[in-house]
Design an enzyme around this catalytic site. Sequence first.
Site, PDB file in Angstrom:
ATOM      1  N   SER A  28      18.330  54.661 -41.896  1.00 41.21           N
ATOM      2  CA  SER A  28      18.212  53.452 -42.719  1.00 41.21           C
ATOM      3  C   SER A  28      17.159  53.652 -43.798  1.00 41.21           C
ATOM      4  O   SER A  28      15.958  53.661 -43.522  1.00 41.21           O
ATOM      5  CB  SER A  28      17.832  52.251 -41.836  1.00 41.21           C
ATOM      6  OG  SER A  28      17.663  51.115 -42.653  1.00 41.21           O
TER       7      SER A  28
ATOM      8  N   HIS B 229      22.480  54.640 -43.899  1.00 38.01           N
ATOM      9  CA  HIS B 229      22.583  53.177 -43.816  1.00 38.01           C
ATOM     10  C   HIS B 229      21.773  52.570 -44.963  1.00 38.01           C
ATOM     11  O   HIS B 229      20.594  52.871 -45.140  1.00 38.01           O
ATOM     12  CB  HIS B 229      22.029  52.725 -42.462  1.00 38.01           C
ATOM     13  CG  HIS B 229      22.116  51.249 -42.210  1.00 38.01           C
ATOM     14  ND1 HIS B 229      23.258  50.639 -41.735  1.00 38.01           N
ATOM     15  CD2 HIS B 229      21.198  50.269 -42.351  1.00 38.01           C
ATOM     16  CE1 HIS B 229      23.035  49.335 -41.593  1.00 38.01           C
ATOM     17  NE2 HIS B 229      21.789  49.083 -41.969  1.00 38.01           N
TER      18      HIS B 229
ATOM     19  N   ASP C 177      20.628  49.073 -46.800  1.00 34.52           N
ATOM     20  CA  ASP C 177      20.476  47.624 -46.625  1.00 34.52           C
ATOM     21  C   ASP C 177      20.352  46.929 -47.965  1.00 34.52           C
ATOM     22  O   ASP C 177      19.390  47.144 -48.702  1.00 34.52           O
ATOM     23  CB  ASP C 177      19.213  47.330 -45.803  1.00 34.52           C
ATOM     24  CG  ASP C 177      19.380  47.706 -44.346  1.00 34.52           C
ATOM     25  OD1 ASP C 177      20.311  47.179 -43.711  1.00 34.52           O
ATOM     26  OD2 ASP C 177      18.590  48.524 -43.854  1.00 34.52           O
TER      27      ASP C 177
ATOM     28  N   MET D 254      19.647  43.483 -49.723  1.00 31.86           N
ATOM     29  CA  MET D 254      19.031  42.196 -49.384  1.00 31.86           C
ATOM     30  C   MET D 254      18.798  41.411 -50.667  1.00 31.86           C
ATOM     31  O   MET D 254      18.257  41.956 -51.639  1.00 31.86           O
ATOM     32  CB  MET D 254      17.705  42.436 -48.654  1.00 31.86           C
ATOM     33  CG  MET D 254      17.838  43.468 -47.540  1.00 31.86           C
ATOM     34  SD  MET D 254      16.527  43.444 -46.310  1.00 31.86           S
ATOM     35  CE  MET D 254      15.108  43.741 -47.312  1.00 31.86           C
TER      36      MET D 254
ATOM     37  N   HIS E  70      25.173  47.779 -45.705  1.00 34.42           N
ATOM     38  CA  HIS E  70      24.993  46.543 -44.937  1.00 34.42           C
ATOM     39  C   HIS E  70      24.587  45.438 -45.910  1.00 34.42           C
ATOM     40  O   HIS E  70      23.472  45.433 -46.422  1.00 34.42           O
ATOM     41  CB  HIS E  70      23.903  46.812 -43.875  1.00 34.42           C
ATOM     42  CG  HIS E  70      23.528  45.637 -43.054  1.00 34.42           C
ATOM     43  ND1 HIS E  70      22.449  45.658 -42.180  1.00 34.42           N
ATOM     44  CD2 HIS E  70      24.069  44.396 -42.933  1.00 34.42           C
ATOM     45  CE1 HIS E  70      22.354  44.496 -41.580  1.00 34.42           C
ATOM     46  NE2 HIS E  70      23.313  43.710 -42.022  1.00 34.42           N
TER      47      HIS E  70
ATOM     48  N   MET F 273      23.329  42.162 -46.604  1.00 35.92           N
ATOM     49  CA  MET F 273      22.584  40.983 -46.111  1.00 35.92           C
ATOM     50  C   MET F 273      22.380  40.045 -47.291  1.00 35.92           C
ATOM     51  O   MET F 273      21.281  39.901 -47.833  1.00 35.92           O
ATOM     52  CB  MET F 273      21.236  41.421 -45.535  1.00 35.92           C
ATOM     53  CG  MET F 273      21.347  41.991 -44.146  1.00 35.92           C
ATOM     54  SD  MET F 273      19.765  42.609 -43.574  1.00 35.92           S
ATOM     55  CE  MET F 273      19.765  44.183 -44.387  1.00 35.92           C
TER      56      MET F 273
ATOM     57  N   MET G   8      23.219  43.348 -34.586  1.00 36.53           N
ATOM     58  CA  MET G   8      21.798  43.370 -34.945  1.00 36.53           C
ATOM     59  C   MET G   8      20.965  43.285 -33.664  1.00 36.53           C
ATOM     60  O   MET G   8      21.156  42.385 -32.851  1.00 36.53           O
ATOM     61  CB  MET G   8      21.458  42.193 -35.866  1.00 36.53           C
ATOM     62  CG  MET G   8      22.019  42.282 -37.278  1.00 36.53           C
ATOM     63  SD  MET G   8      21.529  43.769 -38.193  1.00 36.53           S
ATOM     64  CE  MET G   8      19.751  43.580 -38.303  1.00 36.53           C
TER      65      MET G   8
ATOM     66  N   ASP H  15      21.502  48.012 -34.865  1.00 35.06           N
ATOM     67  CA  ASP H  15      20.596  48.076 -36.015  1.00 35.06           C
ATOM     68  C   ASP H  15      19.355  47.250 -35.742  1.00 35.06           C
ATOM     69  O   ASP H  15      19.432  46.029 -35.607  1.00 35.06           O
ATOM     70  CB  ASP H  15      21.352  47.530 -37.241  1.00 35.06           C
ATOM     71  CG  ASP H  15      20.559  47.622 -38.527  1.00 35.06           C
ATOM     72  OD1 ASP H  15      19.469  48.222 -38.536  1.00 35.06           O
ATOM     73  OD2 ASP H  15      21.065  47.083 -39.543  1.00 35.06           O
TER      74      ASP H  15
HETATM   75  C1  DX5 Z   1      16.956  45.108 -40.837  1.00 35.15           C
HETATM   76  C2  DX5 Z   1      17.844  46.169 -41.399  1.00 35.15           C
HETATM   77  C3  DX5 Z   1      17.694  47.457 -40.725  1.00 35.15           C
HETATM   78  C4  DX5 Z   1      16.324  48.056 -40.793  1.00 35.15           C
HETATM   79  C5  DX5 Z   1      16.133  48.869 -39.559  1.00 35.15           C
HETATM   80  O1  DX5 Z   1      17.314  43.891 -41.334  1.00 35.15           O
HETATM   81  O2  DX5 Z   1      19.200  45.777 -41.315  1.00 35.15           O
HETATM   82  O3  DX5 Z   1      18.689  48.399 -41.121  1.00 35.15           O
HETATM   83  O4  DX5 Z   1      16.106  48.869 -41.920  1.00 35.15           O
HETATM   84  O5  DX5 Z   1      14.822  49.343 -39.530  1.00 35.15           O
HETATM   85  P1  DX5 Z   1      14.109  49.698 -38.163  1.00 35.15           P
HETATM   86  O6  DX5 Z   1      14.855  50.841 -37.554  1.00 35.15           O
HETATM   87  O7  DX5 Z   1      12.710  50.039 -38.597  1.00 35.15           O
HETATM   88  O8  DX5 Z   1      14.123  48.465 -37.288  1.00 35.15           O
HETATM   89 ZN    ZN Z   2      20.806  47.233 -41.691  1.00 29.49          ZN
END
Ligand code: DX5
Ligand code: ZN
Length: 221
Positions: free
Chosen positions: A9, A34, A36, A38, A67, A69, A140, A178
Amino acid sequence: MRDVKIAASVLAADFARLGEEVRAVDTAGSDWIHVDIMDGHFVPDISFGPAVVKAIRKSTQKPLNVHLMVVEPERMLERYRDAGADHLLVQAEPGSTIHLHRVLSRVRELGCKPGVVIDPATPIAWIEHVLHLVDIVLVMTVNPGFSGQAFLPEMLPKIAALRARCNERGLHPHIEVDGGQNPHTVRQSVEAGADVIVAGTALFNQPDYAKAIDAMRMNCS
Ligand code: DX5
Ligand code: ZN
């Protein structure tokens, strides 16, 4: 034991050296990358958008597991597909995705692999009627929005129930987990039924990425 994939990630990477970090986890053996997205609405922080996904795409040939979000991912699917996403994962909660069935079908039409994400408080019943549409279900194991949070062990029975339900229906999506994953929780998650592990902090805070990935893989068998 099932074949387990590691998805690095990049939210936990050093953004000042993003290309280098992506190449490093690729070489270290990460199976997927991965990413993210946001938007500051569905979750408080803003990460990055299609331009950065496009830059990441240039640094690796590994599948980009994106992903979303965000509120209304339906408005931006094409942008991320064009930026190089292989997998597009949307949240099941109506606070994010308005028409879940339609969006997942659209992801397939666009030529990407569809995935659905369920937050810790979201029951698996919410995705019962879209399970046949997806290649990936992401559970999650923290509340979304930040790297570095602690794994929620109460998600383990949910992962097991989801795997059992998929088996009952003859469906075999990847079950990706995740949040807060480390070599200890990887074992528990895989025993419960997960086969893709997202690793942020537990990977990027280690001096040797290959060793960190190996440590997680060793605990999967
Ligand atoms: C959180 C993200 C994750 C995050 C995971 O909202 O979706 O992908 O980056 O990070 P770690 O492994 O540090 O929990
Ligand atoms: Zn994620």
